[in-house]
Enzyme design. Sequence first.
Site, mmCIF file in Angstrom:
data_model
loop_
_atom_site.group_PDB
_atom_site.id
_atom_site.type_symbol
_atom_site.label_atom_id
_atom_site.label_comp_id
_atom_site.label_asym_id
_atom_site.label_seq_id
_atom_site.Cartn_x
_atom_site.Cartn_y
_atom_site.Cartn_z
ATOM 1 C CB THR A 30 -0.763 -0.150 1.279
ATOM 2 O OG1 THR A 30 -1.296 -1.633 1.646
ATOM 3 C CG2 THR A 30 -2.120 0.545 0.815
ATOM 4 C CG ASP A 34 3.838 1.956 8.021
ATOM 5 O OD1 ASP A 34 4.042 1.610 6.970
ATOM 6 O OD2 ASP A 34 5.403 1.860 8.553
ATOM 7 N N GLY A 35 1.398 1.444 6.241
ATOM 8 C CA GLY A 35 0.598 0.309 6.339
ATOM 9 C C GLY A 35 -0.089 -0.318 7.427
ATOM 10 C CB ALA A 36 -1.861 -1.168 9.704
ATOM 11 C CG ASP A 37 0.728 -6.808 8.844
ATOM 12 O OD1 ASP A 37 0.233 -6.938 7.541
ATOM 13 O OD2 ASP A 37 1.252 -6.174 9.349
ATOM 14 N N GLY A 61 3.825 -7.308 8.441
ATOM 15 C CA GLY A 61 3.932 -8.406 7.746
ATOM 16 C C GLY A 61 4.786 -8.300 6.330
ATOM 17 C CD GLU A 104 6.860 -1.123 8.883
ATOM 18 O OE1 GLU A 104 6.251 -0.599 7.376
ATOM 19 O OE2 GLU A 104 6.496 -2.270 9.703
ATOM 20 C CE LYS A 144 -3.875 -5.638 5.095
ATOM 21 N NZ LYS A 144 -2.907 -4.947 4.245
HETATM 22 C C1 5RP Z 1 5.382 -3.917 6.726
HETATM 23 C C2 5RP Z 1 4.239 -3.893 7.256
HETATM 24 C C3 5RP Z 1 3.301 -2.991 6.103
HETATM 25 O O1 5RP Z 1 2.615 -1.962 6.198
HETATM 26 C C4 5RP Z 1 2.071 -4.215 6.595
HETATM 27 O O2 5RP Z 1 2.418 -5.265 6.543
HETATM 28 C C5 5RP Z 1 1.074 -4.281 5.476
HETATM 29 O O3 5RP Z 1 1.744 -4.389 3.735
HETATM 30 P P1 5RP Z 1 0.804 -3.989 2.429
HETATM 31 O O4 5RP Z 1 0.700 -2.713 2.729
HETATM 32 O O5 5RP Z 1 1.666 -4.905 2.195
HETATM 33 O O6 5RP Z 1 -0.875 -4.807 2.996
HETATM 34 O O7 5RP Z 1 3.931 -3.474 8.484
HETATM 35 O O8 5RP Z 1 6.750 -4.982 7.593
#
Ligand code: 5RP
Length: 222
Positions: free
Chosen positions: A29, A81-84, A96, A103, A121
Amino acid sequence: MINLKRDAGYKAAEYVKDGDVLGLGTGSTTHYFIEAVGKRIAEEGIKVMGIPTSFQSLLLAKKANIPITSLEEHDIDLAVDGADEIDPDLNLIKGGGAAHTLEKIVDYSAKKLIIIADESKEVESLGAFPVPVEVIPQSSRVVMKALEDMGAKPEIRMAERKDGPIITDNGNFIIDAKFDEIESPLHLEIDLNTIPGVVENGIFTEMVDKVILGTKDGIKEL
Ligand code: 5RP
């Protein structure tokens, strides 16, 4: 074609101001956020700098012509930043992509943190996704035992197209710890980091200012 991660990443780029120092998260993302910032540099001539959270985001930033700096040199105005997983109190599980240690340092230090994700998510409570725990390799058996004592099912994350465990950008292992339920993300975040050998865990509490979700009905902001 519909791409909810792209929608969220491009929306977040609208919050970038000329002169900002940006924290650049990791994942599929944030890939779009970095791309969108590159477009704004090319088309609008905005001047920004980026502090990457991984080799992945460093390479993407270079491709997008975002000048690179470091935490030694600059404070961060905005991290994206992204998140799981994202719960209603904006607690997160991250890691992930095994990049959560840097981060967390970057996200924590930023004046403002925006999390971007697709709608999958958003969860009622954290815990369906295992908590990534970065550990010093020599400590992994001891940490696995401690995690079991805390009620988790821990597994060392294995690499694909490399034999053995994945190695993080910091030269460490990742243990994915599956908990049946996480009652208090804050307490679990603190407790995990008291185990000797743990470098950092993937629970992020009390640092998110805004979440931008790409949904089938458009952008949703939390
Ligand atoms: C990497 C992370 C990512 O931000 C998280 O895994 C989300 O990833 P994606 O945007 O591919 O779904 O924490 O360590």
